[in-house]
Motif scaffolding. Structure first.
Motif, PDB file in Angstrom:
ATOM      1  N   ARG A  95     -53.764   5.698 -10.071  1.00  0.00           N
ATOM      2  CA  ARG A  95     -53.503   5.098 -11.386  1.00  0.00           C
ATOM      3  C   ARG A  95     -53.772   3.592 -11.398  1.00  0.00           C
ATOM      4  N   CYS A  96     -53.351   2.903 -10.362  1.00  0.00           N
ATOM      5  CA  CYS A  96     -53.499   1.444 -10.327  1.00  0.00           C
ATOM      6  C   CYS A  96     -54.970   1.015 -10.301  1.00  0.00           C
ATOM      7  N   TYR A  97     -55.834   1.901  -9.839  1.00  0.00           N
ATOM      8  CA  TYR A  97     -57.264   1.601  -9.890  1.00  0.00           C
ATOM      9  C   TYR A  97     -57.716   1.442 -11.337  1.00  0.00           C
ATOM     10  N   TYR A  98     -57.316   2.383 -12.197  1.00  0.00           N
ATOM     11  CA  TYR A  98     -57.695   2.320 -13.610  1.00  0.00           C
ATOM     12  C   TYR A  98     -57.134   1.057 -14.261  1.00  0.00           C
ATOM     13  N   CYS A  99     -55.891   0.742 -13.921  1.00  0.00           N
ATOM     14  CA  CYS A  99     -55.224  -0.420 -14.505  1.00  0.00           C
ATOM     15  C   CYS A  99     -55.952  -1.718 -14.144  1.00  0.00           C
ATOM     16  N   LYS A 100     -56.214  -1.904 -12.850  1.00  0.00           N
ATOM     17  CA  LYS A 100     -56.866  -3.134 -12.406  1.00  0.00           C
ATOM     18  C   LYS A 100     -58.313  -3.198 -12.902  1.00  0.00           C
ATOM     19  N   GLN A 101     -58.981  -2.063 -12.948  1.00  0.00           N
ATOM     20  CA  GLN A 101     -60.352  -2.048 -13.456  1.00  0.00           C
ATOM     21  C   GLN A 101     -60.386  -2.519 -14.907  1.00  0.00           C
ATOM     22  N   GLU A 102     -59.432  -2.049 -15.705  1.00  0.00           N
ATOM     23  CA  GLU A 102     -59.354  -2.457 -17.105  1.00  0.00           C
ATOM     24  C   GLU A 102     -59.005  -3.941 -17.226  1.00  0.00           C
ATOM     25  N   LEU A 103     -58.037  -4.384 -16.423  1.00  0.00           N
ATOM     26  CA  LEU A 103     -57.639  -5.794 -16.458  1.00  0.00           C
ATOM     27  C   LEU A 103     -58.814  -6.705 -16.131  1.00  0.00           C
ATOM     28  N   PHE A 104     -59.511  -6.397 -15.049  1.00  0.00           N
ATOM     29  CA  PHE A 104     -60.630  -7.250 -14.649  1.00  0.00           C
ATOM     30  C   PHE A 104     -61.787  -7.179 -15.643  1.00  0.00           C
ATOM     31  N   SER A 105     -61.908  -6.049 -16.335  1.00  0.00           N
ATOM     32  CA  SER A 105     -62.946  -5.924 -17.365  1.00  0.00           C
ATOM     33  C   SER A 105     -62.671  -6.853 -18.545  1.00  0.00           C
ATOM     34  N   GLY A 134     -55.601  -0.420  -6.545  1.00  0.00           N
ATOM     35  CA  GLY A 134     -56.113  -1.483  -7.401  1.00  0.00           C
ATOM     36  C   GLY A 134     -57.047  -2.414  -6.673  1.00  0.00           C
ATOM     37  N   PHE A 135     -56.903  -2.497  -5.362  1.00  0.00           N
ATOM     38  CA  PHE A 135     -57.770  -3.396  -4.594  1.00  0.00           C
ATOM     39  C   PHE A 135     -59.221  -2.914  -4.613  1.00  0.00           C
ATOM     40  N   LYS A 136     -59.408  -1.604  -4.720  1.00  0.00           N
ATOM     41  CA  LYS A 136     -60.768  -1.063  -4.814  1.00  0.00           C
ATOM     42  C   LYS A 136     -61.461  -1.588  -6.060  1.00  0.00           C
ATOM     43  N   ALA A 137     -60.727  -1.663  -7.174  1.00  0.00           N
ATOM     44  CA  ALA A 137     -61.292  -2.183  -8.423  1.00  0.00           C
ATOM     45  C   ALA A 137     -61.675  -3.642  -8.269  1.00  0.00           C
ATOM     46  N   ALA A 138     -60.867  -4.409  -7.545  1.00  0.00           N
ATOM     47  CA  ALA A 138     -61.170  -5.820  -7.323  1.00  0.00           C
ATOM     48  C   ALA A 138     -62.464  -5.969  -6.523  1.00  0.00           C
ATOM     49  N   LEU A 139     -62.620  -5.159  -5.502  1.00  0.00           N
ATOM     50  CA  LEU A 139     -63.838  -5.219  -4.692  1.00  0.00           C
ATOM     51  C   LEU A 139     -65.066  -4.870  -5.528  1.00  0.00           C
ATOM     52  N   GLU A 140     -64.941  -3.847  -6.363  1.00  0.00           N
ATOM     53  CA  GLU A 140     -66.067  -3.426  -7.199  1.00  0.00           C
ATOM     54  C   GLU A 140     -66.450  -4.497  -8.212  1.00  0.00           C
ATOM     55  N   LYS A 141     -65.459  -5.227  -8.720  1.00  0.00           N
ATOM     56  CA  LYS A 141     -65.700  -6.228  -9.757  1.00  0.00           C
ATOM     57  C   LYS A 141     -65.980  -7.624  -9.186  1.00  0.00           C
TER      58      LYS A 141
END
Length: 275
Positions: A95-105, A134-141
């Motif tokens: 879930r936190c992946y989706y959250c951080k991905q949206e935040l960074f977007s 959520g750290f995965k989303a940070a790396l991707e972004k």
């Protein structure tokens, strides 16, 4: 490396980033990061951005605004909706992946439009020992984690925050309200509101570090181990209040508060699939 040297390295690393947008929740880590960024880069080169979503209590938003003002940082509050993120409300283990991905977007376009070079957030060294999708989303972004990059842990951040005069140095740890709902149970506005009201009540009667984990109509209360006996002394008051909020059963977790207790249900194969 002594934490004082880590702090000097942090300031040097931030200077190399030139102009930054800080994902700012007002918690211990993001407040310390914002303070360091302003010290390293100056007020004109730092923008704190707070996401005001359903999982973020009003008290935390007010606190973030006050802290940014005390630090002397520029601050922007944006309105977001985590419940509208596809896949989020179903509450999967990532879930936190989706959250951080949206935040960074949201944060990356703000940085680009306003001439900032990087987006940074307050992940720390301790996060490497727990499940943090959520750290995965940070790396991707391409979002940086300056505190983690120099190896700063929570105890060190609290000590440095104290030295810098930040009143968050002993602030209780906080995570979004969704973290109180077991994985796989749908997240709704009703549940988030119940949790928020229950935790606010417990804080109002004197408990600083609190979690109300919601298992359907059951509230599992976590406080610090040394506060469990004190909590039991408020038995009738707590039962009455939480039932009025909508809970049917109210329990005390005898293990006491610990970060991410709902992650204890996760199995290694499931975690590997979520990566």
């Amino acid at each position: 490396m002594p934490f004082q040297l880590k702090y000097e390295q942090l300031l040097e690393n931030l200077r190399q980033l030139r102009r930054v947008v800080v994902a700012f929740s007002g918690g211990v880590d993001s407040t310390f990061l914002l303070k360091a960024a302003v010290e390293a880069l100056g007020r004109d080169n730092v923008l704190a951005v707070t996401s005001d979503a359903e999982t973020y209590p009003e008290r935390e938003r007010r606190e973030a605004m006050a802290l940014a003002k005390e630090i002397g940082s520029q601050h922007l509050v944006i309105q977001t909706s985590e419940l509208n993120i596809p896949g989020y409300a179903e509450n999967p283990i990532n879930r936190c992946y989706y959250c951080k991905q949206e935040l960074f977007s949201h944060l990356i376009p703000i940085a680009q439009e306003r001439g900032y070079d990087h987006v940074v957030f307050g992940a720390i060294a301790d996060d490497l020992s727990d499940y943090r999708p959520g750290f995965k989303a940070a790396l991707e972004k391409g979002v940086r984690a300056p505190l983690q990059e120099v190896g700063l842990a929570k105890t060190e951040i609290r000590a440095l925050s104290h030295q810098l005069g930040l009143r968050t140095w002993d602030k209780p740890s906080f995570a979004c309200l969704s973290s109180r709902i077991p994985y796989g149970e749908v997240i709704t506005q009703e549940k988030l509101t119940m949790i928020d009201k229950a935790e606010q009540f417990l804080m109002d009667i004197g408990f600083r570090q609190v979690r109300v984990r919601q298992h359907d109509k059951l509230a599992r209360i976590e406080v610090l181990p040394q506060d469990i006996q004190k909590l039991a002394g408020f038995n009738e008051m707590i039962v009455s209040k939480l039932k009025s909020i909508g809970y049917m059963y109210i329990t005390i977790d005898l293990q006491g508060y610990r970060t991410g207790s709902l992650n204890e249900t996760l199995e290694t194969p499931k975690l590997e699939m979520a990566k």
